[in-house]
Design a protein around this motif. Sequence first.
Motif, PDB file in Angstrom:
ATOM      1  N   LYS A   1      30.993 -41.452  22.359  1.00 13.93           N
ATOM      2  CA  LYS A   1      32.237 -42.098  21.966  1.00 13.93           C
ATOM      3  C   LYS A   1      33.388 -41.608  22.844  1.00 13.93           C
ATOM      4  O   LYS A   1      34.239 -42.398  23.281  1.00 13.93           O
ATOM      5  CB  LYS A   1      32.525 -41.805  20.490  1.00 13.93           C
ATOM      6  CG  LYS A   1      33.786 -42.494  19.989  1.00 13.93           C
ATOM      7  CD  LYS A   1      34.031 -42.180  18.527  1.00 13.93           C
ATOM      8  CE  LYS A   1      35.313 -42.876  18.040  1.00 13.93           C
ATOM      9  NZ  LYS A   1      35.595 -42.573  16.606  1.00 13.93           N
ATOM     10  N   LEU A   2      33.403 -40.318  23.130  1.00 13.76           N
ATOM     11  CA  LEU A   2      34.431 -39.763  24.009  1.00 13.76           C
ATOM     12  C   LEU A   2      34.316 -40.328  25.419  1.00 13.76           C
ATOM     13  O   LEU A   2      35.327 -40.603  26.076  1.00 13.76           O
ATOM     14  CB  LEU A   2      34.325 -38.240  24.050  1.00 13.76           C
ATOM     15  CG  LEU A   2      34.850 -37.481  22.832  1.00 13.76           C
ATOM     16  CD1 LEU A   2      34.506 -36.001  22.936  1.00 13.76           C
ATOM     17  CD2 LEU A   2      36.351 -37.661  22.692  1.00 13.76           C
ATOM     18  N   LEU A   3      33.100 -40.500  25.898  1.00  8.95           N
ATOM     19  CA  LEU A   3      32.900 -41.060  27.233  1.00  8.95           C
ATOM     20  C   LEU A   3      33.431 -42.492  27.308  1.00  8.95           C
ATOM     21  O   LEU A   3      34.045 -42.895  28.304  1.00  8.95           O
ATOM     22  CB  LEU A   3      31.412 -41.025  27.600  1.00  8.95           C
ATOM     23  CG  LEU A   3      30.811 -39.628  27.823  1.00  8.95           C
ATOM     24  CD1 LEU A   3      29.302 -39.727  28.020  1.00  8.95           C
ATOM     25  CD2 LEU A   3      31.454 -38.946  29.026  1.00  8.95           C
ATOM     26  N   ALA A   4      33.190 -43.259  26.235  1.00  4.98           N
ATOM     27  CA  ALA A   4      33.709 -44.629  26.192  1.00  4.98           C
ATOM     28  C   ALA A   4      35.233 -44.638  26.138  1.00  4.98           C
ATOM     29  O   ALA A   4      35.890 -45.438  26.805  1.00  4.98           O
ATOM     30  CB  ALA A   4      33.125 -45.361  24.988  1.00  4.98           C
ATOM     31  N   GLU A   5      35.800 -43.734  25.339  1.00  2.00           N
ATOM     32  CA  GLU A   5      37.256 -43.645  25.237  1.00  2.00           C
ATOM     33  C   GLU A   5      37.872 -43.230  26.570  1.00  2.00           C
ATOM     34  O   GLU A   5      38.952 -43.696  26.935  1.00  2.00           O
ATOM     35  CB  GLU A   5      37.643 -42.650  24.143  1.00  2.00           C
ATOM     36  CG  GLU A   5      37.326 -43.139  22.739  1.00  2.00           C
ATOM     37  CD  GLU A   5      37.642 -42.093  21.683  1.00  2.00           C
ATOM     38  OE1 GLU A   5      38.020 -40.959  22.071  1.00  2.00           O
ATOM     39  OE2 GLU A   5      37.503 -42.386  20.485  1.00  2.00           O
ATOM     40  N   ARG A   6      37.189 -42.355  27.292  1.00  2.92           N
ATOM     41  CA  ARG A   6      37.701 -41.924  28.599  1.00  2.92           C
ATOM     42  C   ARG A   6      37.730 -43.080  29.581  1.00  2.92           C
ATOM     43  O   ARG A   6      38.693 -43.238  30.347  1.00  2.92           O
ATOM     44  CB  ARG A   6      36.856 -40.771  29.142  1.00  2.92           C
ATOM     45  CG  ARG A   6      37.349 -40.249  30.485  1.00  2.92           C
ATOM     46  CD  ARG A   6      36.596 -39.025  30.921  1.00  2.92           C
ATOM     47  NE  ARG A   6      35.190 -39.310  31.187  1.00  2.92           N
ATOM     48  CZ  ARG A   6      34.318 -38.389  31.618  1.00  2.92           C
ATOM     49  NH1 ARG A   6      34.716 -37.138  31.802  1.00  2.92           N
ATOM     50  NH2 ARG A   6      33.069 -38.700  31.839  1.00  2.92           N
ATOM     51  N   GLU A   7      36.696 -43.892  29.572  1.00  2.49           N
ATOM     52  CA  GLU A   7      36.650 -45.047  30.473  1.00  2.49           C
ATOM     53  C   GLU A   7      37.749 -46.040  30.133  1.00  2.49           C
ATOM     54  O   GLU A   7      38.430 -46.573  31.021  1.00  2.49           O
ATOM     55  CB  GLU A   7      35.278 -45.720  30.369  1.00  2.49           C
ATOM     56  CG  GLU A   7      35.139 -46.974  31.218  1.00  2.49           C
ATOM     57  CD  GLU A   7      35.286 -46.724  32.707  1.00  2.49           C
ATOM     58  OE1 GLU A   7      35.673 -47.661  33.436  1.00  2.49           O
ATOM     59  OE2 GLU A   7      35.035 -45.577  33.152  1.00  2.49           O
ATOM     60  N   GLN A   8      37.957 -46.271  28.825  1.00  2.01           N
ATOM     61  CA  GLN A   8      39.003 -47.194  28.418  1.00  2.01           C
ATOM     62  C   GLN A   8      40.386 -46.629  28.749  1.00  2.01           C
ATOM     63  O   GLN A   8      41.281 -47.361  29.192  1.00  2.01           O
ATOM     64  CB  GLN A   8      38.904 -47.465  26.916  1.00  2.01           C
ATOM     65  CG  GLN A   8      39.888 -48.516  26.409  1.00  2.01           C
ATOM     66  CD  GLN A   8      39.681 -49.871  27.070  1.00  2.01           C
ATOM     67  OE1 GLN A   8      38.579 -50.394  27.106  1.00  2.01           O
ATOM     68  NE2 GLN A   8      40.744 -50.434  27.623  1.00  2.01           N
ATOM     69  N   LEU A   9      40.555 -45.333  28.551  1.00  4.28           N
ATOM     70  CA  LEU A   9      41.832 -44.695  28.877  1.00  4.28           C
ATOM     71  C   LEU A   9      42.137 -44.810  30.358  1.00  4.28           C
ATOM     72  O   LEU A   9      43.282 -45.090  30.746  1.00  4.28           O
ATOM     73  CB  LEU A   9      41.796 -43.220  28.459  1.00  4.28           C
ATOM     74  CG  LEU A   9      43.020 -42.385  28.846  1.00  4.28           C
ATOM     75  CD1 LEU A   9      44.277 -42.919  28.167  1.00  4.28           C
ATOM     76  CD2 LEU A   9      42.795 -40.917  28.505  1.00  4.28           C
ATOM     77  N   SER A  10      41.137 -44.612  31.179  1.00  4.09           N
ATOM     78  CA  SER A  10      41.334 -44.720  32.622  1.00  4.09           C
ATOM     79  C   SER A  10      41.813 -46.115  33.006  1.00  4.09           C
ATOM     80  O   SER A  10      42.734 -46.270  33.825  1.00  4.09           O
ATOM     81  CB  SER A  10      40.024 -44.384  33.351  1.00  4.09           C
ATOM     82  OG  SER A  10      40.190 -44.486  34.749  1.00  4.09           O
ATOM     83  N   ARG A  11      41.235 -47.128  32.395  1.00  3.53           N
ATOM     84  CA  ARG A  11      41.658 -48.503  32.672  1.00  3.53           C
ATOM     85  C   ARG A  11      43.085 -48.751  32.174  1.00  3.53           C
ATOM     86  O   ARG A  11      43.892 -49.402  32.855  1.00  3.53           O
ATOM     87  CB  ARG A  11      40.696 -49.494  31.998  1.00  3.53           C
ATOM     88  CG  ARG A  11      39.265 -49.411  32.528  1.00  3.53           C
ATOM     89  CD  ARG A  11      38.351 -50.394  31.806  1.00  3.53           C
ATOM     90  NE  ARG A  11      36.968 -50.257  32.236  1.00  3.53           N
ATOM     91  CZ  ARG A  11      35.977 -51.040  31.831  1.00  3.53           C
ATOM     92  NH1 ARG A  11      36.226 -52.021  30.968  1.00  3.53           N
ATOM     93  NH2 ARG A  11      34.748 -50.849  32.263  1.00  3.53           N
TER      94      ARG A  11
END
Length: 424
Positions: A327-337
């Motif tokens: 979940k954190l990995l997904a949030e990190r990818e979304q945050l980067s975008r």
Amino acid sequence: MFFFNPFRRLIFRFLPAIVVFLATITPSFAESPHLVDHLDPIESVATLSLANVVDLTLEKYPDASWLKSLEQEAEAIAQRGNSWTAGASQAGLRFQEATSGTLHYIDASVQVPLWNLGQRDAQQTVAKLAENSALSQADAVKLRVSGLVRAALWDMALANLSYEQAKTELTITDQLLAKVQRRVELGDLPRADFLLAQSESLQKRSVLTLAEAELMHARKRYSSITQMTKIPGSYQEKLVELTEIQQSHPLLAAINSQVERKQAELNAIKLVGSGQTNVAVGINSDRFTDDQRSNQTESFNIGVTVPFGGSAHLAPQVAAVNVELNKLLAEREQLSRDLEQAHHEAEHNLEINRAELGIANELQQVAEEHLKMTHLSFSVGEINLMDLLKIQSRTQQAVLNAKQRSVMLQRDIALYNQAVGVTP
């Protein structure tokens, strides 16, 4: 066609006070009479900086207790990782006596859980990453607070600008109303012109009332965020030289630290394996009491218990942490975008407002020159009041636009700094 020279005196006689564009980025918040009783006072303090406001806001921010708890959690994990045992030790005492009363049996032991191979190092790594994560979360919260303070200050600056402009426009309109009234009384203008000028004055008063309300709302938002009624004397910022989102961006650094910690937690859980190995050390005492010649035995014993077959019981815990990690990995990818998008918008808005400011300043100059000519034409009867009011309204809007663009440019500099992760 008409000539200006013969009418120079008329210009100074009939020309109302024209608004002079003051390119002051931080507006004055000196109090003046208000149209409504509701008032949210704000004091400008020259010695107060933007960085001070952010720090003072952070101290009272709701997340302060959460950040403190993260520090306490890191300290607790470090304390456990520094322990020489993998868990709480146990002491046991057993006493047994025969029904005949001829035999006493005593068994005392101490059981100590041991770290599995590499498990203690893994726990110490978790503790270190938990501490780093707590610091990163503090930086991220500070950046978010900086964004709230920046937005509140510049929203208040724009609201104050609109309020001051509304007051100026009302003054100009009232001056025109007085002149029209005199000319109506002298018979130079019809009464319909007086009613038109009076209607314009009332509309400007309504605009001022609404502008004042918006200013009070903006002040309240600022005081609600900061829990204070003082603002910096100056809060303009210099544009940072960063042209893209760095990995050191506080929000990215915060979520990266969470990912690293969760990975370390997953590794530490896996090293638990089937459970903790336990070492037990004890003594036994066997005594016969009815015969002094009988053997009395004292013995020492040591034992080791090794768990096995516990992987099935550990699997749900491993899976739960793995879910949190992904979940954190997904949030990190979304945050980067999201950060890339915010950076693009901030950069684009900055470029647009730079160009628009130049255009707005030119429009203001042209509009003010046109208004001077229009006032002169109205004074000699070449145009009617309706045309004058239209051109006056257009000029006032041009003046307001120029002032707003100047403030918006400074606001966009602050928002660009916010987008690339720079705190005051």
